[in-house]
Design an enzyme around this catalytic site. Structure first.
Site, PDB file in Angstrom:
ATOM      1  N   HIS A  90       0.720  -1.375  -0.001  1.00  0.00           N
ATOM      2  CA  HIS A  90      -0.051   0.090   0.130  1.00  0.00           C
ATOM      3  C   HIS A  90       0.779   1.246  -0.031  1.00  0.00           C
ATOM      4  O   HIS A  90       0.596   2.052  -0.614  1.00  0.00           O
ATOM      5  CB  HIS A  90      -0.720   0.074   1.074  1.00  0.00           C
ATOM      6  CG  HIS A  90      -2.124  -0.735   1.014  1.00  0.00           C
ATOM      7  ND1 HIS A  90      -3.307  -0.364   0.320  1.00  0.00           N
ATOM      8  CD2 HIS A  90      -2.382  -2.219   1.380  1.00  0.00           C
ATOM      9  CE1 HIS A  90      -4.075  -1.420   0.508  1.00  0.00           C
ATOM     10  NE2 HIS A  90      -3.535  -2.536   1.113  1.00  0.00           N
ATOM     11  N   GLU A 103      -7.262 -12.291   1.998  1.00  0.00           N
ATOM     12  CA  GLU A 103      -8.000 -11.294   2.159  1.00  0.00           C
ATOM     13  C   GLU A 103      -8.844 -10.795   0.803  1.00  0.00           C
ATOM     14  O   GLU A 103      -8.153 -10.642  -0.372  1.00  0.00           O
ATOM     15  CB  GLU A 103      -7.223  -9.832   2.490  1.00  0.00           C
ATOM     16  CG  GLU A 103      -6.753  -9.872   3.679  1.00  0.00           C
ATOM     17  CD  GLU A 103      -5.714  -8.673   3.991  1.00  0.00           C
ATOM     18  OE1 GLU A 103      -5.562  -7.907   2.916  1.00  0.00           O
ATOM     19  OE2 GLU A 103      -5.250  -8.514   5.105  1.00  0.00           O
ATOM     20  N   ASP A 134      -7.510  -1.842  -1.827  1.00  0.00           N
ATOM     21  CA  ASP A 134      -8.426  -2.781  -1.219  1.00  0.00           C
ATOM     22  C   ASP A 134      -9.905  -2.154  -1.682  1.00  0.00           C
ATOM     23  O   ASP A 134     -10.135  -0.715  -1.532  1.00  0.00           O
ATOM     24  CB  ASP A 134      -8.497  -2.575   0.304  1.00  0.00           C
ATOM     25  CG  ASP A 134      -7.031  -3.232   0.932  1.00  0.00           C
ATOM     26  OD1 ASP A 134      -6.635  -3.705   0.274  1.00  0.00           O
ATOM     27  OD2 ASP A 134      -6.857  -2.592   2.177  1.00  0.00           O
ATOM     28  N   HIS A 183      -8.278  -7.286  -0.931  1.00  0.00           N
ATOM     29  CA  HIS A 183      -6.637  -6.740  -1.315  1.00  0.00           C
ATOM     30  C   HIS A 183      -6.566  -7.354  -2.675  1.00  0.00           C
ATOM     31  O   HIS A 183      -6.411  -8.406  -3.091  1.00  0.00           O
ATOM     32  CB  HIS A 183      -5.975  -7.062  -0.189  1.00  0.00           C
ATOM     33  CG  HIS A 183      -4.374  -6.732  -0.572  1.00  0.00           C
ATOM     34  ND1 HIS A 183      -3.894  -5.528   0.114  1.00  0.00           N
ATOM     35  CD2 HIS A 183      -3.510  -7.158  -1.284  1.00  0.00           C
ATOM     36  CE1 HIS A 183      -2.625  -5.378  -0.530  1.00  0.00           C
ATOM     37  NE2 HIS A 183      -2.318  -6.473  -1.215  1.00  0.00           N
TER      38      HIS A 183
HETATM   39 ZN   LIG Z   1      -4.794  -4.287   1.057  1.00  0.00          ZN
END
Ligand SMILES: [Zn+2]
Length: 150
Positions: free
Chosen positions: A58, A122, A65, A125
């Site tokens: 990030h 996730e 995300d 993501h």
């Molecule tokens: Zn992320």
């Protein structure tokens, strides 16, 4: 703060989503080092977050995300809340109901079509392939100093 390569990929994903009457909601993108430290303070688990000293993708401007929305802007059922640090957040978890599985597959296809890759833990993501080869961006909002947490 998104890297130009990621910006182009995101635009392709937005266009692909529109083909299906869907929209993308960005939940997190560039994350300064201080924010990474705050996340780590709350959840110091390397399975779900990168240790701040290592540098998050990030912070490279190549990770994003997202959530999937319908054409009216309503969030689609995707099985868990964003940032839920639990096994049901894994993209193909067996305990997630079929409608949420379909929505996760749609989100994956949309992002893959744009040029992103997902991650195994996730559903929200996505990042550019070889994300760690991009340099860490300087902190642009570092006027507040991190407090020491012990
Ligand atoms: Zn992320």
């Amino acid at each position: 703060m998104l890297h130009p390569v990621a910006t182009s990929a995101l635009q392709r994903s937005i266009d692909i989503a529109q083909l299906a009457g869907l929209r993308l909601l960005i939940l997190d993108a560039y994350r300064q080092q201080q924010a990474q430290w705050h996340l780590w303070d709350v959840c110091p688990d390397a399975n779900y977050d990168v240790p701040p000293a290592q540098g998050s993708n990030h912070r490279r401007g190549v990770a994003i995300d997202l959530m999937l929305l319908d054409e009216d802007g309503r969030e689609l059922d995707i099985g868990t809340a964003f940032d839920a640090m639990e096994s049901q957040s894994h993209p193909f978890h067996l305990d997630v109901a079929q409608p949420a599985q379909r929505n996760r597959l749609m989100l994956n296809a949309i992002m893959l079509g744009g040029g992103f890759v997902g991650m195994p833990i996730e559903w929200w993501h996505f990042e550019l392939p070889a994300a760690t080869t991009y340099p860490l961006l300087p902190d642009h909002f570092s006027c507040v100093k991190r407090k020491n947490v012990s």
